[in-house]
Design a protein around this motif. Structure first.
Motif, mmCIF file in Angstrom:
data_model
loop_
_atom_site.group_PDB
_atom_site.id
_atom_site.type_symbol
_atom_site.label_atom_id
_atom_site.label_comp_id
_atom_site.label_asym_id
_atom_site.label_seq_id
_atom_site.Cartn_x
_atom_site.Cartn_y
_atom_site.Cartn_z
ATOM 1 N N ALA A 45 0.812 -1.211 0.000
ATOM 2 C CA ALA A 45 0.000 0.000 0.000
ATOM 3 C C ALA A 45 0.848 1.265 0.000
ATOM 4 O O ALA A 45 0.384 2.335 -0.425
ATOM 5 C CB ALA A 45 -0.928 -0.002 1.220
ATOM 6 N N SER A 46 2.105 1.152 0.477
ATOM 7 C CA SER A 46 2.990 2.323 0.521
ATOM 8 C C SER A 46 3.695 2.581 -0.808
ATOM 9 O O SER A 46 4.376 3.599 -0.953
ATOM 10 C CB SER A 46 4.048 2.118 1.609
ATOM 11 O OG SER A 46 5.002 1.140 1.220
ATOM 12 N N PRO A 80 4.196 3.619 -4.779
ATOM 13 C CA PRO A 80 3.615 4.754 -5.504
ATOM 14 C C PRO A 80 2.173 4.480 -5.926
ATOM 15 O O PRO A 80 1.849 3.383 -6.400
ATOM 16 C CB PRO A 80 4.537 4.899 -6.719
ATOM 17 C CG PRO A 80 5.861 4.374 -6.234
ATOM 18 C CD PRO A 80 5.523 3.246 -5.312
ATOM 19 N N THR A 81 1.331 5.483 -5.747
ATOM 20 C CA THR A 81 -0.105 5.315 -5.999
ATOM 21 C C THR A 81 -0.384 4.811 -7.406
ATOM 22 O O THR A 81 -1.244 3.935 -7.613
ATOM 23 C CB THR A 81 -0.831 6.652 -5.778
ATOM 24 O OG1 THR A 81 -0.565 7.096 -4.443
ATOM 25 C CG2 THR A 81 -2.328 6.495 -5.979
ATOM 26 N N ALA A 82 0.347 5.352 -8.379
ATOM 27 C CA ALA A 82 0.122 4.950 -9.767
ATOM 28 C C ALA A 82 0.385 3.457 -9.966
ATOM 29 O O ALA A 82 -0.295 2.803 -10.761
ATOM 30 C CB ALA A 82 1.012 5.765 -10.694
ATOM 31 N N VAL A 127 0.239 1.143 -7.406
ATOM 32 C CA VAL A 127 -0.760 0.420 -6.610
ATOM 33 C C VAL A 127 -2.059 0.259 -7.397
ATOM 34 O O VAL A 127 -2.711 -0.798 -7.351
ATOM 35 C CB VAL A 127 -1.015 1.150 -5.278
ATOM 36 C CG1 VAL A 127 -2.167 0.483 -4.517
ATOM 37 C CG2 VAL A 127 0.243 1.159 -4.426
ATOM 38 N N GLU A 128 -2.432 1.280 -8.161
ATOM 39 C CA GLU A 128 -3.667 1.213 -8.942
ATOM 40 C C GLU A 128 -3.605 0.148 -10.027
ATOM 41 O O GLU A 128 -4.646 -0.332 -10.487
ATOM 42 C CB GLU A 128 -3.961 2.575 -9.562
ATOM 43 C CG GLU A 128 -4.324 3.646 -8.519
ATOM 44 C CD GLU A 128 -4.539 5.002 -9.144
ATOM 45 O OE1 GLU A 128 -4.233 5.144 -10.365
ATOM 46 O OE2 GLU A 128 -4.986 5.928 -8.441
ATOM 47 N N ARG A 134 -5.357 -3.832 -5.947
ATOM 48 C CA ARG A 134 -4.512 -2.806 -5.306
ATOM 49 C C ARG A 134 -3.570 -3.382 -4.238
ATOM 50 O O ARG A 134 -3.217 -2.707 -3.273
ATOM 51 C CB ARG A 134 -5.383 -1.702 -4.701
ATOM 52 C CG ARG A 134 -6.252 -0.985 -5.736
ATOM 53 C CD ARG A 134 -7.208 -0.021 -5.041
ATOM 54 N NE ARG A 134 -6.470 1.009 -4.318
ATOM 55 C CZ ARG A 134 -6.025 2.143 -4.861
ATOM 56 N NH1 ARG A 134 -6.251 2.386 -6.150
ATOM 57 N NH2 ARG A 134 -5.386 3.045 -4.143
#
Length: 281
Positions: free
Chosen positions: A38-39, A41-43, A45-46, A51
Motif C-alpha cells: 500500500a505504501s 507509488p499510488t500509480a 498500486v492502482e 490494489r
C-alpha cells in the motif's frame, strides 16, 4: 502458534521472517506485505490486482524484504521508482508504460545483486559510504571486460532494462540509464570510476617514477661521495709518500754531510777506511 514456528526475524529488522515455502504466511506477515504494498507509488498500486500483491506472490515479496525494516523497504521502493525509471516510463509523454505491475512491485523491494547484507543499491545502509563489495565487483567486471576486449570478444552489448522501455543497463554495474547509450556501454558513475582509477594509477606511476628518481639520485650521490673519498685518500697517500721520500732524502743528505765533516776532522780514520766516501767506516 509459538514464535519458533513463525521463525525469528533478522536482528535490527521489523519485517517478519518467512517460515517455509510449504507453509502459508502468518497474519502478521500478510499484514506487513499489504502495508508495504500500500505504501508503493499510488500509480503502481492502482495497477496491482485488487490494489495489493497477489497471494501467490506474497512469499516472494516477503522474502525480498529480509534484513531490512519496513521503513527501509519503503524508502528503497520510493527511491527505485524514480532512479530505475519506472516513474518516467509510466508518466512521461514518450514513456511506454509498465509491462507487469506485480513484477515492478517485486523489483522495487527485492534485495540487490550485491552479496553484502548491508549493501543498499551500492551504498552501506548503516554508514552511507559506497559499498566496498560493489566497488570490487565493478572492478572485476571492468577487468574481465577489458581482458575480453583485448582477446577480441565483444562484451559491450547493452541490455534493455526490464520493465523500463527506452532504458538501458550499464554493462558494468547494470544500473539503469536513459537516452543515448554511451559507446563504452557504461553508466556515468562507472565512467567516472574508470577515469578516477586511471587518474589514481597515473598519480601512482608518477609517484613511483619520482621515488625511482630519488633513489637514482641518492645512489649517484653516494657513488660520488665514495669516489671523492677515494680521491682524497689517494691524494693523502700521494702526499704522505712524497713527504716520506723527502724525509728519506733529507736524512740521506744529513748523513752524507755528517760523514764528510767527520772525514775532514779525522783524516786518519778516512785513511784507515781507505776512503772519504759516504760509505760507513
Amino acid at each position: 502458534m509459538s514464535s519458533e514456528d513463525q521463525g525469528a526475524a533478522p536482528a535490527g529488522t521489523d519485517v517478519p521472517q518467512q517460515r517455509t515455502e510449504r507453509q502459508e504466511l502468518t497474519g502478521e506477515q500478510v499484514a506487513v506485505v499489504k502495508a508495504i504494498a500500500a505504501s508503493l507509488p499510488t500509480a503502481l498500486v492502482e495497477l496491482l490486482p485488487y490494489r495489493t500483491v497477489p497471494k501467490r506472490n506474497r512469499s516472494q515479496f516477503l522474502a525480498a524484504m529480509a534484513g531490512r525494516t519496513t521503513a527501509q523497504i519503503i524508502d528503497r521502493a520510493a527511491r527505485r521508482w524514480v532512479q530505475h525509471g519506472y516513474a518516467e516510463a509510466l508518466h512521461s509523454i514518450d514513456g511506454k508504460g509498465i509491462g507487469s505491475a506485480v513484477g515492478v512491485a517485486v523489483a522495487l523491494v527485492q534485495a540487490g545483486e550485491c552479496t553484502h547484507p548491508r549493501c543498499e543499491d551500492g551504498f552501506n545502509i548503516d554508514t552511507g559510504e559506497e559499498c566496498r563489495v560493489c566497488e570490487t565487483r565493478r572492478a572485476d567486471r571492468r577487468a574481465a571486460k577489458k581482458a575480453a576486449a583485448e582477446a577480441g570478444r565483444n562484451t559491450g552489448t547493452v541490455r534493455q532494462a526490464p520493465h523500463r522501455p527506452g532504458w538501458w543497463e550499464c554493462t558494468i554495474c547494470h544500473a539503469p540509464g536513459k537516452g543515448d547509450i554511451p559507446e563504452s556501454g557504461e553508466c556515468r558513475r562507472c565512467q567516472d570510476e574508470t577515469a578516477a582509477a586511471a587518474q589514481q594509477l597515473a598519480a601512482q606511476w608518477e609517484q613511483e617514477a619520482a621515488e625511482r628518481q630519488k633513489t637514482v639520485e641518492a645512489e649517484e650521490a653516494a657513488l660520488l661521495a665514495i669516489e671523492e673519498a677515494a680521491a682524497r685518500r689517494q691524494a693523502e697517500d700521494q702526499r704522505a709518500a712524497e713527504e716520506h721520500t723527502a724525509r728519506r732524502q733529507a736524512a740521506d743528505e744529513e748523513t752524507a754531510r755528517l760523514r764528510a765533516e767527520l772525514a775532514a776532522q779525522y783524516p786518519e780514520l778516512a785513511a784507515v777506511s781507505g776512503s772519504t766516501s759516504t760509505t760507513p767506516f
